[in-house]
Write a protein that holds these residues in place. Structure first.
Motif, PDB file in Angstrom:
ATOM      1  N   GLU A  73       0.827  -1.212   0.000  1.00 59.07           N
ATOM      2  CA  GLU A  73       0.000   0.000   0.000  1.00 59.07           C
ATOM      3  C   GLU A  73       0.863   1.265   0.000  1.00 59.07           C
ATOM      4  O   GLU A  73       0.509   2.266  -0.629  1.00 59.07           O
ATOM      5  CB  GLU A  73      -0.932   0.013   1.227  1.00 59.07           C
ATOM      6  CG  GLU A  73      -2.043  -1.018   1.188  1.00 59.07           C
ATOM      7  CD  GLU A  73      -1.559  -2.436   1.456  1.00 59.07           C
ATOM      8  OE1 GLU A  73      -0.472  -2.613   2.062  1.00 59.07           O
ATOM      9  OE2 GLU A  73      -2.261  -3.377   1.043  1.00 59.07           O
ATOM     10  N   SER A  74       2.006   1.213   0.672  1.00 59.52           N
ATOM     11  CA  SER A  74       2.835   2.422   0.689  1.00 59.52           C
ATOM     12  C   SER A  74       3.409   2.696  -0.704  1.00 59.52           C
ATOM     13  O   SER A  74       3.506   3.854  -1.118  1.00 59.52           O
ATOM     14  CB  SER A  74       3.919   2.358   1.777  1.00 59.52           C
ATOM     15  OG  SER A  74       4.608   1.159   1.769  1.00 59.52           O
ATOM     16  N   TYR A  75       3.748   1.633  -1.448  1.00 64.25           N
ATOM     17  CA  TYR A  75       4.217   1.881  -2.819  1.00 64.25           C
ATOM     18  C   TYR A  75       3.064   2.324  -3.721  1.00 64.25           C
ATOM     19  O   TYR A  75       3.252   3.157  -4.612  1.00 64.25           O
ATOM     20  CB  TYR A  75       4.928   0.640  -3.383  1.00 64.25           C
ATOM     21  CG  TYR A  75       6.311   0.492  -2.779  1.00 64.25           C
ATOM     22  CD1 TYR A  75       7.326   1.399  -3.102  1.00 64.25           C
ATOM     23  CD2 TYR A  75       6.588  -0.500  -1.859  1.00 64.25           C
ATOM     24  CE1 TYR A  75       8.578   1.298  -2.525  1.00 64.25           C
ATOM     25  CE2 TYR A  75       7.845  -0.605  -1.280  1.00 64.25           C
ATOM     26  CZ  TYR A  75       8.830   0.297  -1.623  1.00 64.25           C
ATOM     27  OH  TYR A  75      10.071   0.218  -1.051  1.00 64.25           O
ATOM     28  N   GLU A  76       1.872   1.774  -3.498  1.00 69.19           N
ATOM     29  CA  GLU A  76       0.718   2.229  -4.292  1.00 69.19           C
ATOM     30  C   GLU A  76       0.467   3.718  -4.060  1.00 69.19           C
ATOM     31  O   GLU A  76       0.183   4.464  -5.001  1.00 69.19           O
ATOM     32  CB  GLU A  76      -0.524   1.414  -3.910  1.00 69.19           C
ATOM     33  CG  GLU A  76      -0.525   0.040  -4.531  1.00 69.19           C
ATOM     34  CD  GLU A  76      -1.628  -0.862  -4.001  1.00 69.19           C
ATOM     35  OE1 GLU A  76      -1.816  -1.935  -4.585  1.00 69.19           O
ATOM     36  OE2 GLU A  76      -2.273  -0.505  -2.998  1.00 69.19           O
TER      37      GLU A  76
ATOM     38  N   LEU B 135       4.745  14.294  -5.450  1.00 68.49           N
ATOM     39  CA  LEU B 135       6.153  14.610  -5.165  1.00 68.49           C
ATOM     40  C   LEU B 135       7.079  13.435  -5.480  1.00 68.49           C
ATOM     41  O   LEU B 135       8.291  13.612  -5.605  1.00 68.49           O
ATOM     42  CB  LEU B 135       6.324  14.975  -3.677  1.00 68.49           C
ATOM     43  CG  LEU B 135       5.518  16.150  -3.153  1.00 68.49           C
ATOM     44  CD1 LEU B 135       5.782  16.344  -1.660  1.00 68.49           C
ATOM     45  CD2 LEU B 135       5.886  17.420  -3.911  1.00 68.49           C
ATOM     46  N   ALA B 136       6.505  12.228  -5.581  1.00 69.79           N
ATOM     47  CA  ALA B 136       7.332  11.018  -5.639  1.00 69.79           C
ATOM     48  C   ALA B 136       7.726  10.664  -7.070  1.00 69.79           C
ATOM     49  O   ALA B 136       6.929  10.803  -8.003  1.00 69.79           O
ATOM     50  CB  ALA B 136       6.583   9.857  -5.008  1.00 69.79           C
ATOM     51  N   ASN B 137       8.950  10.182  -7.206  1.00 69.97           N
ATOM     52  CA  ASN B 137       9.486   9.761  -8.502  1.00 69.97           C
ATOM     53  C   ASN B 137      10.245   8.457  -8.290  1.00 69.97           C
ATOM     54  O   ASN B 137      11.180   8.416  -7.490  1.00 69.97           O
ATOM     55  CB  ASN B 137      10.467  10.809  -9.033  1.00 69.97           C
ATOM     56  CG  ASN B 137       9.810  12.158  -9.199  1.00 69.97           C
ATOM     57  OD1 ASN B 137       9.249  12.445 -10.246  1.00 69.97           O
ATOM     58  ND2 ASN B 137       9.854  12.989  -8.170  1.00 69.97           N
ATOM     59  N   TYR B 138       9.817   7.419  -8.986  1.00 71.95           N
ATOM     60  CA  TYR B 138      10.467   6.111  -8.814  1.00 71.95           C
ATOM     61  C   TYR B 138      10.963   5.593 -10.162  1.00 71.95           C
ATOM     62  O   TYR B 138      10.284   5.707 -11.181  1.00 71.95           O
ATOM     63  CB  TYR B 138       9.494   5.102  -8.185  1.00 71.95           C
ATOM     64  CG  TYR B 138       9.404   5.303  -6.691  1.00 71.95           C
ATOM     65  CD1 TYR B 138      10.138   4.524  -5.814  1.00 71.95           C
ATOM     66  CD2 TYR B 138       8.627   6.330  -6.171  1.00 71.95           C
ATOM     67  CE1 TYR B 138      10.095   4.746  -4.450  1.00 71.95           C
ATOM     68  CE2 TYR B 138       8.577   6.562  -4.810  1.00 71.95           C
ATOM     69  CZ  TYR B 138       9.316   5.770  -3.949  1.00 71.95           C
ATOM     70  OH  TYR B 138       9.280   6.007  -2.608  1.00 71.95           O
ATOM     71  N   ILE B 139      12.154   5.005 -10.134  1.00 76.42           N
ATOM     72  CA  ILE B 139      12.778   4.430 -11.315  1.00 76.42           C
ATOM     73  C   ILE B 139      13.008   2.950 -11.025  1.00 76.42           C
ATOM     74  O   ILE B 139      13.430   2.596  -9.908  1.00 76.42           O
ATOM     75  CB  ILE B 139      14.156   5.094 -11.579  1.00 76.42           C
ATOM     76  CG1 ILE B 139      14.032   6.617 -11.692  1.00 76.42           C
ATOM     77  CG2 ILE B 139      14.827   4.500 -12.812  1.00 76.42           C
ATOM     78  CD1 ILE B 139      13.395   7.119 -12.950  1.00 76.42           C
ATOM     79  N   VAL B 140      12.724   2.081 -11.999  1.00 79.48           N
ATOM     80  CA  VAL B 140      12.991   0.655 -11.807  1.00 79.48           C
ATOM     81  C   VAL B 140      14.034   0.184 -12.817  1.00 79.48           C
ATOM     82  O   VAL B 140      14.188   0.764 -13.899  1.00 79.48           O
ATOM     83  CB  VAL B 140      11.712  -0.210 -11.966  1.00 79.48           C
ATOM     84  CG1 VAL B 140      10.688   0.151 -10.904  1.00 79.48           C
ATOM     85  CG2 VAL B 140      11.123  -0.095 -13.367  1.00 79.48           C
TER      86      VAL B 140
ATOM     87  N   GLU C 198       2.652   5.872  -3.316  1.00 80.96           N
ATOM     88  CA  GLU C 198       3.714   6.633  -3.960  1.00 80.96           C
ATOM     89  C   GLU C 198       3.411   6.890  -5.441  1.00 80.96           C
ATOM     90  O   GLU C 198       3.790   7.921  -5.990  1.00 80.96           O
ATOM     91  CB  GLU C 198       5.061   5.911  -3.825  1.00 80.96           C
ATOM     92  CG  GLU C 198       5.657   5.936  -2.428  1.00 80.96           C
ATOM     93  CD  GLU C 198       6.095   7.327  -1.997  1.00 80.96           C
ATOM     94  OE1 GLU C 198       5.211   8.131  -1.629  1.00 80.96           O
ATOM     95  OE2 GLU C 198       7.295   7.608  -2.028  1.00 80.96           O
ATOM     96  N   VAL C 199       2.732   5.935  -6.093  1.00 80.24           N
ATOM     97  CA  VAL C 199       2.373   6.127  -7.507  1.00 80.24           C
ATOM     98  C   VAL C 199       1.485   7.362  -7.668  1.00 80.24           C
ATOM     99  O   VAL C 199       1.561   8.076  -8.665  1.00 80.24           O
ATOM    100  CB  VAL C 199       1.658   4.869  -8.065  1.00 80.24           C
ATOM    101  CG1 VAL C 199       1.096   5.133  -9.459  1.00 80.24           C
ATOM    102  CG2 VAL C 199       2.607   3.687  -8.092  1.00 80.24           C
TER     103      VAL C 199
END
Ligand SMILES: CC(C)(COP(=O)(O)OP(=O)(O)OC[C@H]1O[C@@H](n2cnc3c(N)ncnc32)[C@H](O)[C@@H]1OP(=O)(O)O)[C@@H](O)C(=O)NCCC(=O)NCCS
Length: 148
Positions: free
Chosen positions: A31-34, A41-46, A36-37
């Motif tokens: 849920e915390s990653y959901e 403010l959040a930016n995630y790279i995989v 973040e989507v």
């Protein structure tokens, strides 16, 4: 090996969560990653190989500062440049979003991560005593002049 490094999408969350489980003691929830989507403010790279998420990194862009939340790579893929690749993308994206500096906290005993950050011009700027649950200090690090 052909590594694809790209922005995180909502259907990457399960893979990101598996990397989190192997890399961190804090273990964020699915849920915390959901959330973040949906966090502006959040930016995630995989980083992925053949569709498998093998690493990821994230930061919050807050006005002109980027705060790294997590960066982790599956054990079997470490020392292959994956984190370096992720961090390069994160720094470039943060700069594009108007950030001039980047900061993070790292456990004082996390030698691989400190080596990664020092190799990328992050400087030690202070200590948060007992920052982690098991009473380990956190080192505050900053990188300035992201555009240089
Ligand atoms: C820290 C971590 C992300 C590094 O990932 P990685 O993909 O293995 O790192 P890279 O291969 O891209 O290494 C880039 C540079 O970082 C440094 N580095 C990385 N791991 C290192 C290690 N075990 N020992 C010494 N230096 C290291 C080196 O300077 C390296 O460059 P080099 O290989 O040319 O010497 C990984 O060890 C990890 O996931 N650890 C657990 C999660 C974690 O602690 N995250 C950081 C939280 S603050």
């Amino acid at each position: 090996m052909k590594i694809n490094v790209r922005p995180m999408k909502s259907n990457d969350i399960h893979g990101v969560f598996l990397v989190d489980q192997q890399c961190f003691e804090h273990n964020w929830t699915i849920e915390s990653y959901e959330s973040e989507v949906n966090n502006m403010l959040a930016n995630y790279i995989v980083a992925e190989i053949n569709g498998e998420i093998i690493g990821f990194g994230g930061f919050w862009a807050v006005i002109d500062e980027a705060q790294i939340t997590n960066i982790g790579v599956l054990e079997n893929y470490r020392r292959c440049g994956v984190a370096q690749n992720l961090l390069n993308k994160m720094v470039n994206l943060a700069f594009i979003k108007g950030c001039l500096s980047m900061t993070l906290e790292v456990r004082v005993d996390n030698k691989p991560a400190i080596a990664l950050y020092e190799a990328n011009r992050f400087e030690k700027a202070g200590v948060r005593s007992n920052y982690y649950d098991n009473k380990i200090d956190g080192i505050i690090m900053w990188r300035y002049n992201l555009g240089e």
